[in-house]
Motif scaffolding. Sequence first.
Motif, PDB file in Angstrom:
ATOM      1  N   LYS A 107      66.876 -88.919  13.454  1.00 39.30           N
ATOM      2  CA  LYS A 107      66.832 -88.000  14.427  1.00 39.30           C
ATOM      3  C   LYS A 107      67.122 -86.708  14.083  1.00 39.30           C
ATOM      4  N   GLY A 108      66.713 -85.702  14.630  1.00 40.29           N
ATOM      5  CA  GLY A 108      67.122 -84.265  14.151  1.00 40.29           C
ATOM      6  C   GLY A 108      66.582 -83.301  15.298  1.00 40.29           C
ATOM      7  N   GLY A 109      67.388 -82.344  15.196  1.00 44.10           N
ATOM      8  CA  GLY A 109      66.816 -81.175  15.854  1.00 44.10           C
ATOM      9  C   GLY A 109      68.004 -80.080  16.323  1.00 44.10           C
ATOM     10  N   GLN A 147      84.086 -69.922  22.231  1.00 45.45           N
ATOM     11  CA  GLN A 147      82.723 -69.394  21.837  1.00 45.45           C
ATOM     12  C   GLN A 147      81.780 -70.948  21.876  1.00 45.45           C
ATOM     13  N   THR A 148      80.172 -70.283  22.055  1.00 42.89           N
ATOM     14  CA  THR A 148      79.296 -71.281  22.164  1.00 42.89           C
ATOM     15  C   THR A 148      78.383 -70.949  21.088  1.00 42.89           C
ATOM     16  N   ARG A 149      78.428 -72.057  19.893  1.00 44.27           N
ATOM     17  CA  ARG A 149      77.771 -71.726  18.824  1.00 44.27           C
ATOM     18  C   ARG A 149      76.541 -72.891  18.825  1.00 44.27           C
ATOM     19  N   TRP A 150      75.277 -72.280  18.303  1.00 40.07           N
ATOM     20  CA  TRP A 150      74.163 -72.828  18.098  1.00 40.07           C
ATOM     21  C   TRP A 150      73.981 -73.337  16.423  1.00 40.07           C
ATOM     22  N   GLY A 151      73.624 -74.686  16.319  1.00 39.55           N
ATOM     23  CA  GLY A 151      73.197 -74.978  14.867  1.00 39.55           C
ATOM     24  C   GLY A 151      72.294 -76.080  15.052  1.00 39.55           C
ATOM     25  N   GLY A 152      72.095 -76.823  13.777  1.00 40.17           N
ATOM     26  CA  GLY A 152      71.125 -77.817  13.702  1.00 40.17           C
ATOM     27  C   GLY A 152      72.060 -79.183  13.641  1.00 40.17           C
ATOM     28  N   THR A 153      71.076 -80.483  14.014  1.00 37.23           N
ATOM     29  CA  THR A 153      71.624 -81.715  13.585  1.00 37.23           C
ATOM     30  C   THR A 153      70.897 -82.611  13.175  1.00 37.23           C
ATOM     31  N   VAL A 154      71.185 -83.649  12.334  1.00 36.58           N
ATOM     32  CA  VAL A 154      70.412 -84.784  11.697  1.00 36.58           C
ATOM     33  C   VAL A 154      71.353 -85.984  12.026  1.00 36.58           C
ATOM     34  N   GLY A 155      70.571 -87.200  12.236  1.00 37.05           N
ATOM     35  CA  GLY A 155      71.250 -88.224  12.505  1.00 37.05           C
ATOM     36  C   GLY A 155      70.502 -89.625  12.090  1.00 37.05           C
ATOM     37  N   ALA A 156      71.124 -90.900  12.529  1.00 38.29           N
ATOM     38  CA  ALA A 156      70.440 -91.991  12.255  1.00 38.29           C
ATOM     39  C   ALA A 156      71.194 -92.988  13.148  1.00 38.29           C
ATOM     40  N   GLY A 157      70.367 -94.161  13.622  1.00 36.24           N
ATOM     41  CA  GLY A 157      70.946 -94.984  14.396  1.00 36.24           C
ATOM     42  C   GLY A 157      70.280 -96.432  14.454  1.00 36.24           C
ATOM     43  N   ASN A 185      75.870 -88.557  13.654  1.00 37.30           N
ATOM     44  CA  ASN A 185      75.172 -87.489  13.554  1.00 37.30           C
ATOM     45  C   ASN A 185      76.194 -86.461  12.796  1.00 37.30           C
ATOM     46  N   HIS A 186      75.427 -85.593  12.226  1.00 35.80           N
ATOM     47  CA  HIS A 186      76.030 -84.534  11.386  1.00 35.80           C
ATOM     48  C   HIS A 186      75.517 -83.265  12.316  1.00 35.80           C
ATOM     49  N   ILE A 187      76.312 -82.105  12.551  1.00 36.39           N
ATOM     50  CA  ILE A 187      76.236 -80.898  12.852  1.00 36.39           C
ATOM     51  C   ILE A 187      76.175 -79.941  12.106  1.00 36.39           C
ATOM     52  N   PHE A 188      75.047 -79.241  11.845  1.00 42.46           N
ATOM     53  CA  PHE A 188      75.560 -77.731  10.829  1.00 42.46           C
ATOM     54  C   PHE A 188      75.662 -76.684  11.538  1.00 42.46           C
ATOM     55  N   LEU A 189      76.871 -75.757  11.429  1.00 40.76           N
ATOM     56  CA  LEU A 189      76.996 -74.551  12.116  1.00 40.76           C
ATOM     57  C   LEU A 189      77.250 -73.431  11.195  1.00 40.76           C
ATOM     58  N   GLU A 190      76.602 -72.512  11.606  1.00 43.40           N
ATOM     59  CA  GLU A 190      76.631 -71.193  10.549  1.00 43.40           C
ATOM     60  C   GLU A 190      78.252 -70.806  10.724  1.00 43.40           C
ATOM     61  N   ARG A 191      78.532 -69.670   9.332  1.00 43.16           N
ATOM     62  CA  ARG A 191      79.798 -68.883   9.678  1.00 43.16           C
ATOM     63  C   ARG A 191      79.536 -68.030  11.074  1.00 43.16           C
ATOM     64  N   ARG A 192      80.796 -67.652  11.300  1.00 39.86           N
ATOM     65  CA  ARG A 192      80.538 -66.697  12.392  1.00 39.86           C
ATOM     66  C   ARG A 192      81.872 -65.767  12.388  1.00 39.86           C
ATOM     67  N   ASN A 193      81.842 -64.548  12.557  1.00 37.83           N
ATOM     68  CA  ASN A 193      83.154 -63.554  12.750  1.00 37.83           C
ATOM     69  C   ASN A 193      83.632 -63.792  14.013  1.00 37.83           C
ATOM     70  N   ARG A 214      86.527 -64.918   9.878  1.00 36.39           N
ATOM     71  CA  ARG A 214      85.229 -65.500   9.672  1.00 36.39           C
ATOM     72  C   ARG A 214      85.420 -67.201   9.682  1.00 36.39           C
ATOM     73  N   ILE A 215      84.929 -67.940  10.625  1.00 39.41           N
ATOM     74  CA  ILE A 215      85.050 -69.344  10.663  1.00 39.41           C
ATOM     75  C   ILE A 215      83.849 -70.150  10.366  1.00 39.41           C
ATOM     76  N   ASP A 216      83.803 -71.000   9.422  1.00 37.57           N
ATOM     77  CA  ASP A 216      83.016 -71.938   9.078  1.00 37.57           C
ATOM     78  C   ASP A 216      83.126 -73.290   9.508  1.00 37.57           C
ATOM     79  N   GLN A 217      81.957 -73.945   9.793  1.00 34.83           N
ATOM     80  CA  GLN A 217      82.509 -75.454  10.446  1.00 34.83           C
ATOM     81  C   GLN A 217      81.277 -76.247  10.383  1.00 34.83           C
ATOM     82  N   ASN A 218      81.530 -77.580  10.282  1.00 34.71           N
ATOM     83  CA  ASN A 218      80.544 -78.458  10.678  1.00 34.71           C
ATOM     84  C   ASN A 218      81.223 -79.816  11.078  1.00 34.71           C
ATOM     85  N   VAL A 219      80.493 -80.638  11.788  1.00 32.91           N
ATOM     86  CA  VAL A 219      80.758 -81.874  12.736  1.00 32.91           C
ATOM     87  C   VAL A 219      80.105 -83.020  12.176  1.00 32.91           C
TER      88      VAL A 219
END
Length: 265
Positions: free
Chosen positions: A158-160, A185-195, A211-219, A241-246
């Motif tokens: 899956k992805g989106g 904060q409300t942060r948008w990003g992309g995700t990919v996964g498998a099941g 699932n893995h969520i990609f989130l861009e850096r944000r100030n 500046r905070i960088d993260q992924n899930v």
Amino acid sequence: MKELIAAAAGTLVLGLAAPASAAHLAARPYTKAPPPMVAAIYDWSGFYIGVNGGGGSSHKCWDFVDTFGGVTGVPGSLVGEGCHNATGGTVGGQIGYRWQSASWVFGVEGQGNWADFKGDNISAIPGFGLRNQSKIDAFGLITGQIGYAWNNALFYVKGGAAVVGDRYRTFDVATGLEFDRANDQTRWGGTVGAGFEYGFAPNWSVGIEYNHIFLERRNVDFTGSGNFAGAGLGVFTRTERIDQNVDMGLVRLNYRWGGPAIARY
């Protein structure tokens, strides 16, 4: 001559008696051919709704934005404060639609979850004396799916798009009091996964998903809590500046309405 006539008569009697004896034998029974085997094919097509639960971790790295050059002497430079993993549990639900063509399964899905992914680390900047804390309290996924089914067993990718709700706070290490905070904060990003999903009953299925969520850096701007001089309530204190992924793993239970099975000869 008499002996020849007697032998011929005996042979005639035996010939007439044989058909009569055969007529008294039981008729050969008739056995009907067994019906052809019927294979039940699980059909993944239809709308579905379900619940999920599991756990996850968000890796977050903070960099202090030295806006005025007070730390580095170079305005606008970045100073690393370190990273931490915000971990915890999550529960939520999903709704979607799938359609099946031969063994291929296609779908779209929306998912929303409450979460409690929380973590912190002490700032690596000498003299700051602050503990940086982050928390994810909700997330949502809007994804497309493509999968391959072996009857009632389905593997899919899956992805989106993904959206995450973040909270950031800092605390004075010496006193434990809150020093400053950022607006939620409300942060948008992309995700990919498998099941993998298994249909254990008509219309019911259970599965596991990553699932893995990609989130861009944000100030992110912080304002004071009012507990300390120079960090008055609502007064700008700094920018990070905070960088993260899930990453997360879920167990899912779905109920689908549609054709549960197709008979195939």
